[in-house]
Design a protein around this motif. Sequence first.
Motif, PDB file in Angstrom:
ATOM      1  N   ILE A 133      -9.497 -54.825-126.154  1.00 22.35           N
ATOM      2  CA  ILE A 133     -10.379 -53.751-126.601  1.00 22.35           C
ATOM      3  C   ILE A 133      -9.934 -52.436-125.988  1.00 22.35           C
ATOM      4  CG2 ILE A 133     -12.765 -52.933-126.675  1.00 22.35           C
ATOM      5  CD1 ILE A 133     -13.433 -56.052-126.076  1.00 22.35           C
ATOM      6  N   ALA A 134      -9.626 -51.478-126.856  1.00 22.61           N
ATOM      7  CA  ALA A 134      -9.231 -50.146-126.406  1.00 22.61           C
ATOM      8  C   ALA A 134     -10.203 -49.123-126.989  1.00 22.61           C
ATOM      9  CB  ALA A 134      -7.805 -49.824-126.854  1.00 22.61           C
ATOM     10  N   ILE A 135     -10.481 -48.102-126.209  1.00 21.97           N
ATOM     11  CA  ILE A 135     -11.325 -46.993-126.639  1.00 21.97           C
ATOM     12  C   ILE A 135     -10.414 -45.795-126.875  1.00 21.97           C
ATOM     13  CG2 ILE A 135     -13.288 -45.509-126.033  1.00 21.97           C
ATOM     14  CD1 ILE A 135     -13.979 -48.541-126.076  1.00 21.97           C
ATOM     15  N   ALA A 136     -10.631 -45.076-127.979  1.00 21.34           N
ATOM     16  CA  ALA A 136      -9.896 -43.835-128.281  1.00 21.34           C
ATOM     17  C   ALA A 136     -10.947 -42.757-128.539  1.00 21.34           C
ATOM     18  CB  ALA A 136      -9.003 -44.008-129.505  1.00 21.34           C
ATOM     19  N   SER A 137     -11.014 -41.767-127.645  1.00 22.43           N
ATOM     20  CA  SER A 137     -12.116 -40.811-127.709  1.00 22.43           C
ATOM     21  C   SER A 137     -11.660 -39.378-127.458  1.00 22.43           C
ATOM     22  CB  SER A 137     -13.170 -41.203-126.658  1.00 22.43           C
ATOM     23  OG  SER A 137     -14.269 -40.348-126.685  1.00 22.43           O
ATOM     24  N   ASN A 138     -12.004 -38.480-128.384  1.00 20.27           N
ATOM     25  CA  ASN A 138     -11.843 -37.048-128.124  1.00 20.27           C
ATOM     26  C   ASN A 138     -12.895 -36.651-127.089  1.00 20.27           C
ATOM     27  OD1 ASN A 138      -9.894 -36.862-130.131  1.00 20.27           O
ATOM     28  ND2 ASN A 138     -11.188 -35.734-131.568  1.00 20.27           N
ATOM     29  N   GLN A 139     -12.473 -35.936-126.067  1.00 18.53           N
ATOM     30  CA  GLN A 139     -13.399 -35.464-125.033  1.00 18.53           C
ATOM     31  C   GLN A 139     -13.117 -33.989-124.746  1.00 18.53           C
ATOM     32  OE1 GLN A 139     -16.066 -37.023-123.659  1.00 18.53           O
ATOM     33  NE2 GLN A 139     -15.673 -38.668-125.119  1.00 18.53           N
ATOM     34  N   SER A 140     -13.357 -33.159-125.769  1.00 20.68           N
ATOM     35  CA  SER A 140     -13.065 -31.727-125.636  1.00 20.68           C
ATOM     36  C   SER A 140     -13.988 -31.025-124.654  1.00 20.68           C
ATOM     37  CB  SER A 140     -13.125 -31.033-126.996  1.00 20.68           C
ATOM     38  OG  SER A 140     -14.451 -31.024-127.483  1.00 20.68           O
ATOM     39  N   GLY A 141     -15.049 -31.684-124.228  1.00 25.86           N
ATOM     40  CA  GLY A 141     -15.904 -31.112-123.184  1.00 25.86           C
ATOM     41  C   GLY A 141     -15.129 -30.842-121.910  1.00 25.86           C
ATOM     42  N   LEU A 142     -14.050 -31.589-121.679  1.00 26.15           N
ATOM     43  CA  LEU A 142     -13.177 -31.314-120.524  1.00 26.15           C
ATOM     44  C   LEU A 142     -12.527 -29.939-120.679  1.00 26.15           C
ATOM     45  CD1 LEU A 142     -11.494 -34.808-120.126  1.00 26.15           C
ATOM     46  CD2 LEU A 142     -12.966 -33.698-118.431  1.00 26.15           C
ATOM     47  N   ALA A 143     -11.905 -29.686-121.832  1.00 21.13           N
ATOM     48  CA  ALA A 143     -11.232 -28.404-122.077  1.00 21.13           C
ATOM     49  C   ALA A 143     -12.233 -27.252-122.095  1.00 21.13           C
ATOM     50  CB  ALA A 143     -10.468 -28.457-123.401  1.00 21.13           C
ATOM     51  N   ARG A 144     -13.442 -27.539-122.537  1.00 18.33           N
ATOM     52  CA  ARG A 144     -14.474 -26.502-122.628  1.00 18.33           C
ATOM     53  C   ARG A 144     -15.136 -26.225-121.281  1.00 18.33           C
ATOM     54  NH1 ARG A 144     -15.921 -26.544-128.490  1.00 18.33           N
ATOM     55  NH2 ARG A 144     -14.891 -28.340-129.359  1.00 18.33           N
ATOM     56  N   GLY A 145     -14.799 -27.017-120.255  1.00 17.36           N
ATOM     57  CA  GLY A 145     -15.380 -26.820-118.933  1.00 17.36           C
ATOM     58  C   GLY A 145     -16.814 -27.312-118.815  1.00 17.36           C
ATOM     59  N   LEU A 146     -17.242 -28.184-119.727  1.00 13.82           N
ATOM     60  CA  LEU A 146     -18.610 -28.683-119.689  1.00 13.82           C
ATOM     61  C   LEU A 146     -18.795 -29.813-118.673  1.00 13.82           C
ATOM     62  CD1 LEU A 146     -19.325 -28.702-123.522  1.00 13.82           C
ATOM     63  CD2 LEU A 146     -20.013 -26.977-121.834  1.00 13.82           C
ATOM     64  N   ALA A 202      -8.728 -50.782-121.947  1.00 16.23           N
ATOM     65  CA  ALA A 202      -8.210 -49.431-121.683  1.00 16.23           C
ATOM     66  C   ALA A 202      -9.083 -48.407-122.392  1.00 16.23           C
ATOM     67  CB  ALA A 202      -6.772 -49.301-122.173  1.00 16.23           C
ATOM     68  N   ILE A 203      -9.203 -47.248-121.768  1.00 16.73           N
ATOM     69  CA  ILE A 203      -9.901 -46.121-122.370  1.00 16.73           C
ATOM     70  C   ILE A 203      -8.908 -44.965-122.447  1.00 16.73           C
ATOM     71  CG2 ILE A 203     -11.790 -44.466-122.175  1.00 16.73           C
ATOM     72  CD1 ILE A 203     -13.349 -46.595-120.586  1.00 16.73           C
ATOM     73  N   PHE A 204      -8.641 -44.509-123.661  1.00 12.60           N
ATOM     74  CA  PHE A 204      -7.741 -43.393-123.904  1.00 12.60           C
ATOM     75  C   PHE A 204      -8.577 -42.202-124.346  1.00 12.60           C
ATOM     76  CE2 PHE A 204      -5.092 -47.021-124.131  1.00 12.60           C
ATOM     77  CZ  PHE A 204      -3.795 -46.626-123.867  1.00 12.60           C
ATOM     78  N   VAL A 205      -8.356 -41.043-123.711  1.00 14.71           N
ATOM     79  CA  VAL A 205      -9.102 -39.845-124.097  1.00 14.71           C
ATOM     80  C   VAL A 205      -8.146 -38.695-124.372  1.00 14.71           C
ATOM     81  CG1 VAL A 205     -11.156 -40.501-122.793  1.00 14.71           C
ATOM     82  CG2 VAL A 205      -9.470 -39.015-121.737  1.00 14.71           C
ATOM     83  N   CYS A 206      -8.548 -37.864-125.318  1.00 17.13           N
ATOM     84  CA  CYS A 206      -7.890 -36.579-125.531  1.00 17.13           C
ATOM     85  C   CYS A 206      -8.755 -35.546-124.824  1.00 17.13           C
ATOM     86  CB  CYS A 206      -7.782 -36.246-127.019  1.00 17.13           C
ATOM     87  SG  CYS A 206      -7.248 -34.531-127.281  1.00 17.13           S
ATOM     88  N   PRO A 207      -8.207 -34.865-123.800  1.00 15.04           N
ATOM     89  CA  PRO A 207      -8.991 -33.888-123.055  1.00 15.04           C
ATOM     90  C   PRO A 207      -8.927 -32.479-123.634  1.00 15.04           C
ATOM     91  CG  PRO A 207      -6.869 -34.151-122.002  1.00 15.04           C
ATOM     92  CD  PRO A 207      -6.895 -35.099-123.200  1.00 15.04           C
ATOM     93  N   HIS A 208      -8.260 -32.336-124.760  1.00 13.94           N
ATOM     94  CA  HIS A 208      -7.972 -31.007-125.308  1.00 13.94           C
ATOM     95  C   HIS A 208      -9.073 -30.497-126.230  1.00 13.94           C
ATOM     96  CE1 HIS A 208      -3.993 -32.966-124.514  1.00 13.94           C
ATOM     97  NE2 HIS A 208      -3.922 -31.890-123.750  1.00 13.94           N
ATOM     98  N   GLY A 209      -9.083 -29.186-126.394  1.00 15.03           N
ATOM     99  CA  GLY A 209      -9.996 -28.551-127.331  1.00 15.03           C
ATOM    100  C   GLY A 209      -9.401 -28.528-128.726  1.00 15.03           C
ATOM    101  N   PRO A 210     -10.192 -28.156-129.716  1.00 16.80           N
ATOM    102  CA  PRO A 210      -9.722 -28.181-131.104  1.00 16.80           C
ATOM    103  C   PRO A 210      -8.594 -27.191-131.404  1.00 16.80           C
ATOM    104  CG  PRO A 210     -11.982 -27.373-130.968  1.00 16.80           C
ATOM    105  CD  PRO A 210     -11.603 -27.819-129.603  1.00 16.80           C
TER     106      PRO A 210
END
Length: 180
Positions: free
Chosen positions: A46-59, A85-93
């Motif tokens: 089981i792998a997680i793929a998640s956008n997490q733009s709150g990191l780039a936004r400083g939230l 595994a958990i994979f995240v994109c830390p970038h903004g749009p």
Amino acid sequence: MKLIILDRDGVINEDSDDYIKHPDEWHPLPGSLEAIARLHQAGWTIAIASNQSGLARGLFDITALSDIHQKFRKALSHLGGAVDAIFVCPHGPDDNCLCRKPLPGLFHDIGRRFDTSLEGVPAVGDSLRDLQASAAAGCVPWLVQTGNGSKTQAKGDLPAGLRVAKDLADAVDQILSETN
């Protein structure tokens, strides 16, 4: 290897327009953790793929994100489940990265991590960008009607081969019944 890729917000836990910024804001959707536990107990990776733009936004910062994931993993372990595994994109749009869904970069990273083809791998999401990324990577896109799923389905223009489920538990029930 039986691999499945899951989006996080809106699939596993409640989503928020204000972002999930702290473990206290993370609440699993009914039946989602039990569904993941069933997959784990059936031998699925089981792998997680998640956008997490709150990191780039400083939230929130990476420590808060790690704490959220720790809460998730702990709640899951109490049910006899685990994620591999958990994979995240830390970038903004506007960062023009390759890992932010709807681009398939996170999915390709998962394929490399587990040294496997993604062809036919079920990938469960609640937004069009989840479905587009999974289809571009060769996965079978699954849309759940939780989170943004009902709105996504109503908008149409969905990828070919799309499967639809009421929620993650329903998707897992269907996937397990088809693979056993």
